[in-house]
Design a protein around this motif. Sequence first.
Motif, PDB file in Angstrom:
ATOM      1  N   LEU A 358     -37.701  -7.617   9.920  1.00 37.38           N
ATOM      2  CA  LEU A 358     -38.300  -8.849   9.402  1.00 37.38           C
ATOM      3  C   LEU A 358     -37.665  -9.244   8.070  1.00 37.38           C
ATOM      4  N   LYS A 359     -37.240 -10.496   7.997  1.00 38.00           N
ATOM      5  CA  LYS A 359     -36.607 -10.998   6.783  1.00 38.00           C
ATOM      6  C   LYS A 359     -37.455 -12.030   6.045  1.00 38.00           C
ATOM      7  N   ALA A 360     -38.443 -12.624   6.729  1.00 30.74           N
ATOM      8  CA  ALA A 360     -39.302 -13.602   6.054  1.00 30.74           C
ATOM      9  C   ALA A 360     -40.567 -13.822   6.873  1.00 30.74           C
ATOM     10  N   LEU A 361     -41.671 -14.045   6.153  1.00 30.41           N
ATOM     11  CA  LEU A 361     -42.946 -14.411   6.773  1.00 30.41           C
ATOM     12  C   LEU A 361     -43.281 -15.837   6.374  1.00 30.41           C
ATOM     13  N   PHE A 362     -43.519 -16.697   7.372  1.00 29.09           N
ATOM     14  CA  PHE A 362     -43.853 -18.093   7.130  1.00 29.09           C
ATOM     15  C   PHE A 362     -45.307 -18.347   7.517  1.00 29.09           C
ATOM     16  N   LEU A 363     -46.009 -19.111   6.691  1.00 28.17           N
ATOM     17  CA  LEU A 363     -47.410 -19.430   6.940  1.00 28.17           C
ATOM     18  C   LEU A 363     -47.617 -20.926   6.827  1.00 28.17           C
ATOM     19  N   ALA A 364     -48.403 -21.483   7.741  1.00 20.73           N
ATOM     20  CA  ALA A 364     -48.684 -22.922   7.722  1.00 20.73           C
ATOM     21  C   ALA A 364     -49.872 -23.195   8.626  1.00 20.73           C
ATOM     22  N   GLY A 365     -50.281 -24.452   8.680  1.00 23.20           N
ATOM     23  CA  GLY A 365     -51.384 -24.879   9.530  1.00 23.20           C
ATOM     24  C   GLY A 365     -52.651 -25.109   8.756  1.00 23.20           C
ATOM     25  N   GLU A 366     -52.751 -24.498   7.582  1.00 21.15           N
ATOM     26  CA  GLU A 366     -53.903 -24.642   6.696  1.00 21.15           C
ATOM     27  C   GLU A 366     -53.466 -24.145   5.331  1.00 21.15           C
ATOM     28  N   ARG A 367     -54.318 -24.305   4.350  1.00 20.24           N
ATOM     29  CA  ARG A 367     -53.965 -23.896   3.006  1.00 20.24           C
ATOM     30  C   ARG A 367     -53.850 -22.378   2.924  1.00 20.24           C
ATOM     31  N   LEU A 368     -52.767 -21.912   2.327  1.00 25.86           N
ATOM     32  CA  LEU A 368     -52.601 -20.495   2.044  1.00 25.86           C
ATOM     33  C   LEU A 368     -53.249 -20.225   0.696  1.00 25.86           C
ATOM     34  N   ASP A 369     -54.453 -19.651   0.724  1.00 29.97           N
ATOM     35  CA  ASP A 369     -55.181 -19.409  -0.516  1.00 29.97           C
ATOM     36  C   ASP A 369     -54.463 -18.353  -1.341  1.00 29.97           C
ATOM     37  N   PRO A 370     -54.458 -18.476  -2.660  1.00 26.51           N
ATOM     38  CA  PRO A 370     -53.734 -17.516  -3.512  1.00 26.51           C
ATOM     39  C   PRO A 370     -54.100 -16.054  -3.276  1.00 26.51           C
ATOM     40  N   PRO A 371     -55.384 -15.676  -3.048  1.00 23.00           N
ATOM     41  CA  PRO A 371     -55.655 -14.254  -2.800  1.00 23.00           C
ATOM     42  C   PRO A 371     -54.922 -13.704  -1.578  1.00 23.00           C
ATOM     43  N   THR A 372     -54.881 -14.481  -0.506  1.00 20.33           N
ATOM     44  CA  THR A 372     -54.167 -14.028   0.686  1.00 20.33           C
ATOM     45  C   THR A 372     -52.663 -13.965   0.423  1.00 20.33           C
ATOM     46  N   PHE A 373     -52.147 -14.953  -0.298  1.00 19.46           N
ATOM     47  CA  PHE A 373     -50.722 -14.943  -0.655  1.00 19.46           C
ATOM     48  C   PHE A 373     -50.374 -13.688  -1.447  1.00 19.46           C
ATOM     49  N   HIS A 374     -51.165 -13.390  -2.473  1.00 21.29           N
ATOM     50  CA  HIS A 374     -50.854 -12.235  -3.321  1.00 21.29           C
ATOM     51  C   HIS A 374     -51.009 -10.923  -2.548  1.00 21.29           C
ATOM     52  N   TRP A 375     -51.996 -10.855  -1.643  1.00 24.13           N
ATOM     53  CA  TRP A 375     -52.174  -9.650  -0.840  1.00 24.13           C
ATOM     54  C   TRP A 375     -50.934  -9.392   0.020  1.00 24.13           C
ATOM     55  N   LEU A 376     -50.454 -10.449   0.675  1.00 30.49           N
ATOM     56  CA  LEU A 376     -49.260 -10.315   1.513  1.00 30.49           C
ATOM     57  C   LEU A 376     -48.010 -10.042   0.673  1.00 30.49           C
ATOM     58  N   ASP A 377     -47.917 -10.702  -0.459  1.00 28.68           N
ATOM     59  CA  ASP A 377     -46.754 -10.542  -1.326  1.00 28.68           C
ATOM     60  C   ASP A 377     -46.661  -9.110  -1.851  1.00 28.68           C
ATOM     61  N   ASP A 378     -47.806  -8.512  -2.140  1.00 25.37           N
ATOM     62  CA  ASP A 378     -47.822  -7.119  -2.593  1.00 25.37           C
ATOM     63  C   ASP A 378     -47.553  -6.146  -1.444  1.00 25.37           C
ATOM     64  N   LEU A 379     -47.986  -6.534  -0.244  1.00 24.36           N
ATOM     65  CA  LEU A 379     -47.893  -5.636   0.907  1.00 24.36           C
ATOM     66  C   LEU A 379     -46.488  -5.573   1.495  1.00 24.36           C
TER      67      LEU A 379
END
Length: 639
Positions: A358-379
């Motif tokens: 995996l080289k990149a994770l893309f998210l769309a369809g609704e707002r990516l809330d900052p807590p979920t973004f940071h959780w994924l970014d840390d993970l």
Amino acid sequence: MSTYTHEFRRSVEQPETFWAEQARRIPWFKQPQAILEYDEAQHARWYGDGELNIAYAALDYHVEQGRGDQPAVLWDSPVTDSKRTLTYLEMRDQVASFAGALKEMGVEKGDRVVIYMPMVPEALVAMFACARLGAVHSVVFGGFAPHELSVRIEDAAPKVVIAASCGVEVNKVLPYKPIIDAAIEQSAHKPDACVIFQREQHVAELGARDHDWATVVEKASPADCVPVKGTDPLYVLYTSGTTGKPKGVVRDTGGYAVALAYSMDAIYDVAPGEVFFSASDVGWVVGHSYIVYAPLLRGATTIVYEGKPVKTPDAGAFWRIIEEYRVKSFFTAPTAFRAIKKEDPDGKRLAEYDISSLKALFLAGERLDPPTFHWLDDLLDVPVIDHWWQTETGWPIAANLHGLEPMPTKAGSATVPVPGFDVQILDREGEPMNAMEQGAVVIKQPMPPGCLTGVWGDPERFHSAYMAAFPGYYLTGDGGYVDEDGYLFIMGRTDDVINVAGHRLSTGEMEEVVGAHPAVAECTVIGIHDALKGQLPVGLVIPKDGFDGREVELEEELIALVRDKIGPVACFKQVLVVDRLPKTRSGKILRKLLRNIADGQEYAVPSTIDDPASLEEIHDTMQAREVGASGNARLTDGP
């Protein structure tokens, strides 16, 4: 000048030159010379004199280029414990045979075909078979109830309906045939025939109008690709509108093919032979664009996943898919990861799998809330990329262009406008806003290739819904702002369309259903914040005089009514009985104010409300029923 800046400027300052270059990504039967033209309403039209067939470009062409033995479609169905691989050659042959079957039923260029299928490879075969004949497909999400299906059948007037015998939801089998029969019964338009793909989980009983998929394919002769103009319609996809009546978004063929091919390179950085995974459904625009058409136009491998980690939930489901199929680029909605985060907050399941492909994770369809973004970014050790687009545009409006020039990410931002989309922020008078000032998000004409070219059967609605508010601009219906670095932030809808787990739904349509109940005198439906699904609908109803106070029974009846008329996809599960609703002097219900109260915002009482006390009642009711995100909404003195 950066690569992105140079490419973006060329796309908006010299759109014909830029998109003429991108058109070379597609194998045309006749290369277009008239790159950009305008119709009588001054709406952009791309590649009008070019000729192509998108099924040929996505399948036959790659077989001719030596990719016949490469996997085209990987089907993974944890709900049925099944897996299949279809090569480009196998897909081409199955599409040609099924197109031949449709041709023998009288399906020709320009005819409509409605498709009601779960996530099985045959859904893709059906879509490409329509495209091979030049027919216009209209895919309806399998979670919609008979009424919603009937509305789409009546509007599209299909010659044929294609369906599976059933869908499978986790461990529940959902027969489709009764839904189709009820929808056709309710529709004024009656299709000539229905083709049913029989699944072993449930075999449907066929009627006089029905044909068995396997039988018609066995008897059919393969059909050749029919050349179509670049501006000829490829499909109609219905999306929610503020009036309650779905809008049939019309997508052209040439512009769509070019835009998707460009995006697979510039945004998703996927090359021929690589694996792309989009965890969506063919019933939505993401499925159309990035499960069915874009990966195969690029010569990549696409994954068709029949499973819902949100409902199972299996916190390791996505990681397994990425490891097993060596996925390079993964695309899903934030809702899925909010569910995974709830089940596996420390990300322990990730350690069980090798996701080094995996080289990149893309998210769309609704707002990516900052807590979920940071959780994924840390993970994760790969970029977590939020991007923003709509059913109407068909491909991303704003993104971090991973294949062109990766940029630093910012929580809450979809990064920058994609080349071709001249995004601007305007105030109510149509004047440009400064950085950090919120306003209406619009796109200056010409819209790039791949965007909607109309509303099926209703050109006036196309203009009034999207082009009339700010002449020369497309109205996205979203509000937002641009920061000092040029990053775009989308803050939410400015109309009455809500986003439930990445699915756009009309509160107006739900209001029509709720208001039809004999005990309801007046009602409104608003969307409130939900930590998992983004938004959920809540009904506020005023009963008619003489209502005996059976609130629980009324709530149950209204929930069942919405489920029956719209389907479980609406997630309509809460109704509040109130005495009054806040209105303007002209009688318009103040839905925006209600939404803000429900979401716990402090709000001044406008002077235009006839009875401000009604706000207190609604607020108290919401507090008592624990509706809203924070539960601490309070009213302040207004003017």
